[in-house]
Structures are given as structure tokens and as C-alpha cells.
Design a protein around this motif. Structure first.
Motif, PDB file in Angstrom:
ATOM      1  N   SER A   8       6.771  -5.197 -13.370  1.00 17.26           N
ATOM      2  CA  SER A   8       7.577  -6.486 -13.498  1.00 17.26           C
ATOM      3  C   SER A   8       6.886  -7.539 -12.984  1.00 17.26           C
ATOM      4  CB  SER A   8       8.914  -6.153 -12.794  1.00 17.26           C
ATOM      5  OG  SER A   8       9.565  -4.772 -13.000  1.00 17.26           O
ATOM      6  N   VAL A   9       7.062  -8.622 -13.566  1.00 15.08           N
ATOM      7  CA  VAL A   9       6.367  -9.941 -13.328  1.00 15.08           C
ATOM      8  C   VAL A   9       6.697 -10.078 -11.639  1.00 15.08           C
ATOM      9  CG1 VAL A   9       8.054 -11.711 -14.109  1.00 15.08           C
ATOM     10  CG2 VAL A   9       5.754 -12.187 -13.909  1.00 15.08           C
ATOM     11  N   GLY A  10       5.507 -10.404 -11.222  1.00 11.53           N
ATOM     12  CA  GLY A  10       5.289 -10.915  -9.783  1.00 11.53           C
ATOM     13  C   GLY A  10       5.181  -9.687  -8.703  1.00 11.53           C
ATOM     14  N   ASN A  11       5.586  -8.539  -9.021  1.00 10.53           N
ATOM     15  CA  ASN A  11       5.726  -7.274  -8.482  1.00 10.53           C
ATOM     16  C   ASN A  11       4.147  -6.810  -8.349  1.00 10.53           C
ATOM     17  OD1 ASN A  11       6.742  -5.556  -6.768  1.00 10.53           O
ATOM     18  ND2 ASN A  11       7.368  -4.091  -8.691  1.00 10.53           N
ATOM     19  N   ARG A  12       3.930  -6.450  -7.192  1.00 12.93           N
ATOM     20  CA  ARG A  12       2.391  -6.020  -6.808  1.00 12.93           C
ATOM     21  C   ARG A  12       2.496  -4.308  -6.809  1.00 12.93           C
ATOM     22  NH1 ARG A  12       2.363 -11.470  -7.360  1.00 12.93           N
ATOM     23  NH2 ARG A  12       0.372 -12.516  -6.371  1.00 12.93           N
ATOM     24  N   LYS A  13       3.688  -3.816  -6.299  1.00 11.75           N
ATOM     25  CA  LYS A  13       3.548  -2.253  -6.273  1.00 11.75           C
ATOM     26  C   LYS A  13       4.618  -1.660  -7.032  1.00 11.75           C
ATOM     27  CE  LYS A  13       0.484  -2.638  -3.114  1.00 11.75           C
ATOM     28  NZ  LYS A  13       0.605  -2.036  -1.619  1.00 11.75           N
ATOM     29  N   PRO A  14       4.711  -0.620  -7.710  1.00 13.26           N
ATOM     30  CA  PRO A  14       5.849  -0.160  -8.550  1.00 13.26           C
ATOM     31  C   PRO A  14       6.888   0.095  -7.825  1.00 13.26           C
ATOM     32  CG  PRO A  14       4.180   1.660  -8.240  1.00 13.26           C
ATOM     33  CD  PRO A  14       3.544   0.294  -7.581  1.00 13.26           C
ATOM     34  N   ILE A  15       8.262  -0.172  -8.427  1.00  9.64           N
ATOM     35  CA  ILE A  15       9.590   0.210  -7.657  1.00  9.64           C
ATOM     36  C   ILE A  15       9.777   1.757  -8.422  1.00  9.64           C
ATOM     37  CG2 ILE A  15      10.524  -1.993  -7.473  1.00  9.64           C
ATOM     38  CD1 ILE A  15      11.892  -1.845 -10.158  1.00  9.64           C
ATOM     39  N   ASP A  55      -3.218  -8.007  -4.263  1.00  9.39           N
ATOM     40  CA  ASP A  55      -4.080  -9.066  -3.787  1.00  9.39           C
ATOM     41  C   ASP A  55      -3.230  -9.289  -2.251  1.00  9.39           C
ATOM     42  OD1 ASP A  55      -1.486 -10.003  -4.638  1.00  9.39           O
ATOM     43  OD2 ASP A  55      -2.217 -11.979  -5.045  1.00  9.39           O
ATOM     44  N   LEU A  56      -2.664  -8.468  -1.974  1.00  9.27           N
ATOM     45  CA  LEU A  56      -1.637  -8.565  -0.494  1.00  9.27           C
ATOM     46  C   LEU A  56      -2.198  -7.816   0.497  1.00  9.27           C
ATOM     47  CD1 LEU A  56       1.877  -8.836  -1.656  1.00  9.27           C
ATOM     48  CD2 LEU A  56       0.369 -10.820  -1.600  1.00  9.27           C
ATOM     49  N   ASP A  57      -3.040  -6.845   0.260  1.00  7.10           N
ATOM     50  CA  ASP A  57      -3.791  -5.862   1.410  1.00  7.10           C
ATOM     51  C   ASP A  57      -5.184  -6.521   1.516  1.00  7.10           C
ATOM     52  OD1 ASP A  57      -1.548  -4.198   1.389  1.00  7.10           O
ATOM     53  OD2 ASP A  57      -2.505  -3.168  -0.299  1.00  7.10           O
ATOM     54  N   TRP A  91      -3.944 -12.398 -10.072  1.00  5.06           N
ATOM     55  CA  TRP A  91      -2.518 -12.692  -9.257  1.00  5.06           C
ATOM     56  C   TRP A  91      -2.528 -14.075  -9.028  1.00  5.06           C
ATOM     57  CZ3 TRP A  91       0.995  -9.398  -9.965  1.00  5.06           C
ATOM     58  CH2 TRP A  91       0.760  -8.275  -9.976  1.00  5.06           C
ATOM     59  N   THR A  92      -3.585 -14.814  -8.539  1.00 10.69           N
ATOM     60  CA  THR A  92      -3.286 -16.031  -8.372  1.00 10.69           C
ATOM     61  C   THR A  92      -3.180 -16.947  -9.643  1.00 10.69           C
ATOM     62  OG1 THR A  92      -5.077 -16.043  -6.691  1.00 10.69           O
ATOM     63  CG2 THR A  92      -4.714 -18.285  -7.462  1.00 10.69           C
ATOM     64  N   ILE A  93      -3.427 -16.690 -10.751  1.00 11.72           N
ATOM     65  CA  ILE A  93      -2.891 -17.094 -11.857  1.00 11.72           C
ATOM     66  C   ILE A  93      -1.605 -16.879 -12.151  1.00 11.72           C
ATOM     67  CG2 ILE A  93      -3.466 -17.499 -14.121  1.00 11.72           C
ATOM     68  CD1 ILE A  93      -6.364 -16.724 -13.773  1.00 11.72           C
ATOM     69  N   MET A 214      10.963  -5.072  -4.532  1.00 15.30           N
ATOM     70  CA  MET A 214       9.680  -5.704  -5.184  1.00 15.30           C
ATOM     71  C   MET A 214       8.756  -6.360  -4.144  1.00 15.30           C
ATOM     72  SD  MET A 214      11.429  -7.287  -8.791  1.00 15.30           S
ATOM     73  CE  MET A 214      11.857  -5.953 -10.170  1.00 15.30           C
ATOM     74  N   ILE A 215       7.524  -6.214  -4.316  1.00 15.41           N
ATOM     75  CA  ILE A 215       6.803  -6.829  -3.281  1.00 15.41           C
ATOM     76  C   ILE A 215       6.103  -8.010  -4.140  1.00 15.41           C
ATOM     77  CG2 ILE A 215       4.623  -6.131  -1.852  1.00 15.41           C
ATOM     78  CD1 ILE A 215       6.929  -4.332  -1.510  1.00 15.41           C
ATOM     79  N   PHE A 216       6.536  -9.049  -3.342  1.00 15.34           N
ATOM     80  CA  PHE A 216       6.007 -10.429  -3.758  1.00 15.34           C
ATOM     81  C   PHE A 216       5.378 -11.068  -2.596  1.00 15.34           C
ATOM     82  CE2 PHE A 216      10.490 -10.295  -5.972  1.00 15.34           C
ATOM     83  CZ  PHE A 216       9.971  -9.873  -6.994  1.00 15.34           C
ATOM     84  N   PRO A 217       4.322 -11.949  -2.953  1.00 12.95           N
ATOM     85  CA  PRO A 217       3.621 -12.896  -1.983  1.00 12.95           C
ATOM     86  C   PRO A 217       4.782 -13.798  -1.260  1.00 12.95           C
ATOM     87  CG  PRO A 217       3.248 -13.666  -4.087  1.00 12.95           C
ATOM     88  CD  PRO A 217       3.825 -12.239  -4.223  1.00 12.95           C
ATOM     89  N   GLU A 218       4.487 -14.099  -0.206  1.00 11.89           N
ATOM     90  CA  GLU A 218       5.539 -14.737   0.833  1.00 11.89           C
ATOM     91  C   GLU A 218       6.080 -16.099   0.317  1.00 11.89           C
ATOM     92  OE1 GLU A 218       8.583 -14.735   2.888  1.00 11.89           O
ATOM     93  OE2 GLU A 218       7.248 -13.094   3.092  1.00 11.89           O
ATOM     94  N   GLY A 219       5.031 -16.899  -0.325  1.00  5.25           N
ATOM     95  CA  GLY A 219       5.234 -18.071  -0.593  1.00  5.25           C
ATOM     96  C   GLY A 219       5.968 -18.247  -2.088  1.00  5.25           C
ATOM     97  N   MET A 220       6.049 -16.998  -2.988  1.00  9.73           N
ATOM     98  CA  MET A 220       6.408 -16.976  -4.280  1.00  9.73           C
ATOM     99  C   MET A 220       7.841 -16.232  -4.286  1.00  9.73           C
ATOM    100  SD  MET A 220       5.046 -18.836  -6.538  1.00  9.73           S
ATOM    101  CE  MET A 220       5.587 -18.226  -7.846  1.00  9.73           C
ATOM    102  N   ARG A 221       8.197 -15.769  -3.125  1.00  7.24           N
ATOM    103  CA  ARG A 221       9.371 -14.785  -2.842  1.00  7.24           C
ATOM    104  C   ARG A 221      10.552 -15.267  -3.683  1.00  7.24           C
ATOM    105  NH1 ARG A 221      10.061 -10.214  -0.546  1.00  7.24           N
ATOM    106  NH2 ARG A 221       8.218 -10.424   0.427  1.00  7.24           N
ATOM    107  N   ARG A 222      10.910 -16.617  -3.484  1.00 14.52           N
ATOM    108  CA  ARG A 222      12.248 -17.430  -3.804  1.00 14.52           C
ATOM    109  C   ARG A 222      12.148 -17.298  -5.288  1.00 14.52           C
ATOM    110  NH1 ARG A 222      14.600 -22.934  -1.875  1.00 14.52           N
ATOM    111  NH2 ARG A 222      16.528 -23.163  -3.133  1.00 14.52           N
TER     112      ARG A 222
END
Length: 292
Positions: A8-15, A55-57, A91-93, A214-222
Motif C-alpha cells: 500500500s502506498v506510503g507503507n514500509r512494512k506489509p500489514i 528507509d526507516l531503519d 522512498w524520498t521520491i 501501517m508504517i509511515f515516516p513521521e512527517g508524512m503520517r498525516r
């Protein structure tokens, strides 16, 4: 090309439902001639792939942008003043496009950040894997992954096939389905059925409760949370029916059975009706407790 490791878009690890599909797919790739596979090994291998490419680890090695992988995205990013350098992570893109409201393009960009079968081959060749599972297992698993890459190149590249926002989808597998019996036949057919089903299910799966997992970067969570809450609300309001014809072609392999069981249980939460069609009653023996 259709990559089974897309998320799923934005998600770093599978649900859970994404992990169930990926593990079932990888299990089918790695199973021996009797269809048996070490499920714990499969789970560990899948987890390692996503951990390594997040990119979060701190210890991760997320994939980096390369000129020309997707010329349209390159042009769009430059027009939006999104920096593109050799050190830029995909991931930055993805996050930059999502932040600018270009979620459709973010989905496409994320395909280049996702693991591929070749990443599994790299993992099983590491000293860490050989230490945990032994040289013989490492060699055997590595050969099976390389064999799958050569036999099924359709699964070995970033996703290119896109059904967009289609509300009615029909996928004809006649040209890729084998007739007959045997492990090779059931393996190929199961993989084709799995990936075809996933193309459709990615569009209509899930519910609002999954957003918290879902695992999102903090700045993009919202931003990602707002997108998925709205998306799941739309999904909940849409009647959904998923039908698989000629189901007997899969031979009801354990991986296929596991996938259908997950769909039957989880799909009820988001109003999914599942129809399996076959010529033999015996093909449905594993699903009698799930019928209604």
C-alpha cells in the motif's frame, strides 16, 4: 511485469493481509517437488527483505533512484522541483510526490522501492542466512529463486501492468495456464492465479482499522493516513465480488488454499464476496467451513 512484493502506498512494512499474500507467493516459489516448504524460513526471508529496503531503519539499504528507470517520473519530479541525485532514495521520491498531492504518481514511484525476487536471492547468499539455516539450505533456496526469476521474468521486475481505477476487471489466464498434473504444472498455475488475484484485490482490499498498522515516516503520517481513511471509506461503500474460474487448475496447493482462507476471513470485514468455480467438488474440500 507484476511485482508480488508491492505494498500500500506510503507503507514500509506489509500489514497482515499483504504479508499473507507475499508469504504464500514466496512459499510457492520455494516449495520442493512435494509442495513442502519451511514456513518459518519463508516468513523470516520476507521480513528481512522489507527490513533491508525500508528507509526507516538505521541499518537498512533503501533502493536509490537511477536516471531513466521511469522517464515520466523523472520529468514530473523535475517539474515539481523534487531533487533527483544518485543518492536520492525512491522512498524520498514517494513521500515528496505524496506531499504534493500526486498520490497516483507516488504509487508508481513506490514500485521501484519495493523488494524483488533478486533481493531474496541476495539475502539467502549472506553469511547471516547461511549461519542460521546452513550452506545446503542456502544453496537450494538460492537455486530455486534464480530458477523462478528465469522461468517467470514477469515477476522479477518492478510492476508495469496497471489496471488504474477500473471498477470491473477480467483477467484471462488461458495463455499462461498449463494443462495436466504434476508439481511444475500446479506451481505455475498457482503463481499465475495468485498474481492475477492480487492485481484486482489491491484495488478493493482493506478497512480503516488497517491504517494504524501501517508504517509511515513521521512527517508524512498525516497525509498518508488521510488518504487511506478516505480510500477505505470508498471501498466500504462499494459492493465487491471476486470470482476465480477453473479453480481446479491450481491443484488446490497449500499456498493457494492459505491465500483463499485469508481472503475469506478478512474479506468479510470489507464486504468481499468470493466465488470459486471448478468442475470437481473435491477442489473445495479445504473451504467447506468458510462457506455461507
Amino acid at each position: 511485469f507484476v511485482n508480488p512484493f508491492d505494498l500500500s502506498v506510503g507503507n514500509r512494512k506489509p500489514i497482515s493481509r499483504e504479508r499473507a499474500f507475499v508469504e504464500s507467493f514466496v512459499a510457492e516459489v520455494l516449495a520442493d517437488e512435494d509442495g513442502k516448504v519451511n514456513r518459518d524460513l519463508v516468513a523470516a526471508l520476507v521480513k528481512k527483505a522489507y527490513d533491508d529496503l525500508s528507509d526507516l531503519d538505521i541499518s537498512s539499504s533503501a533502493k536509490r533512484w537511477q536516471e531513466g528507470q521511469n522517464a515520466k517520473l523523472d520529468g514530473l519530479c523535475r517539474s515539481l522541483d523534487i531533487p533527483l541525485r544518485d543518492t536520492t532514495r525512491w522512498w524520498t521520491i514517494v513521500d515528496a510526490l505524496a506531499d504534493k498531492g500526486r498520490m497516483r504518481e507516488a504509487i508508481i514511484a513506490q514500485r521501484y522501492a519495493a523488494p524483488l525476487l533478486e533481493d531474496l536471492a541476495r539475502i539467502v547468499a549472506t553469511e547471516e542466512f547461511r549461519k542460521d539455516y546452513g550452506d545446503a539450505v542456502s544453496k537450494t533456496i538460492g537455486l530455486r529463486i534464480q530458477g523462478a526469476i528465469e522461468q517467470f521474468p514477469i515477476f522479477a521486475r518492478p510492476t508495469a501492468l496497471d489496471i488504474g481505477e477500473a471498477r470491473i476487471v477480467s483477467i484471462d489466464l488461458n495463455d499462461v495456464i498449463l494443462r495436466g498434473s504434476g508439481r511444475g504444472v500446479s506451481r505455475q498455475n498457482s503463481l499465475m492465479y495468485m498474481i492475477a488475484s492480487q492485481l484486482f484485490l489491491r484495488q478493493i482490499s482493506g478497512n480503516e482499522q488497517e491504517v494504524d498498522a501501517m508504517i509511515f515516516p513521521e512527517g508524512m503520517r498525516r497525509a498518508y493516513r488521510e488518504y487511506w481513511m478516505k480510500r477505505f471509506q470508498d471501498i466500504a461503500e462499494t459492493p465487491k465480488r471476486f470470482a476465480m474460474d477453473e479453480f481446479h487448475n491450481t491443484g488446490s496447493t497449500p499456498s493457494m488454499v492459505s491465500l483463499v482462507e485469508v481472503l475469506a476471513r478478512e474479506g468479510r470485514k470489507w464486504g468481499l464476496e468470493i466465488i470459486l468455480v471448478s468442475q470437481k467438488i473435491s477442489d473445495f474440500e479445504n473451504f467447506t467451513e468458510l462457506t455461507s
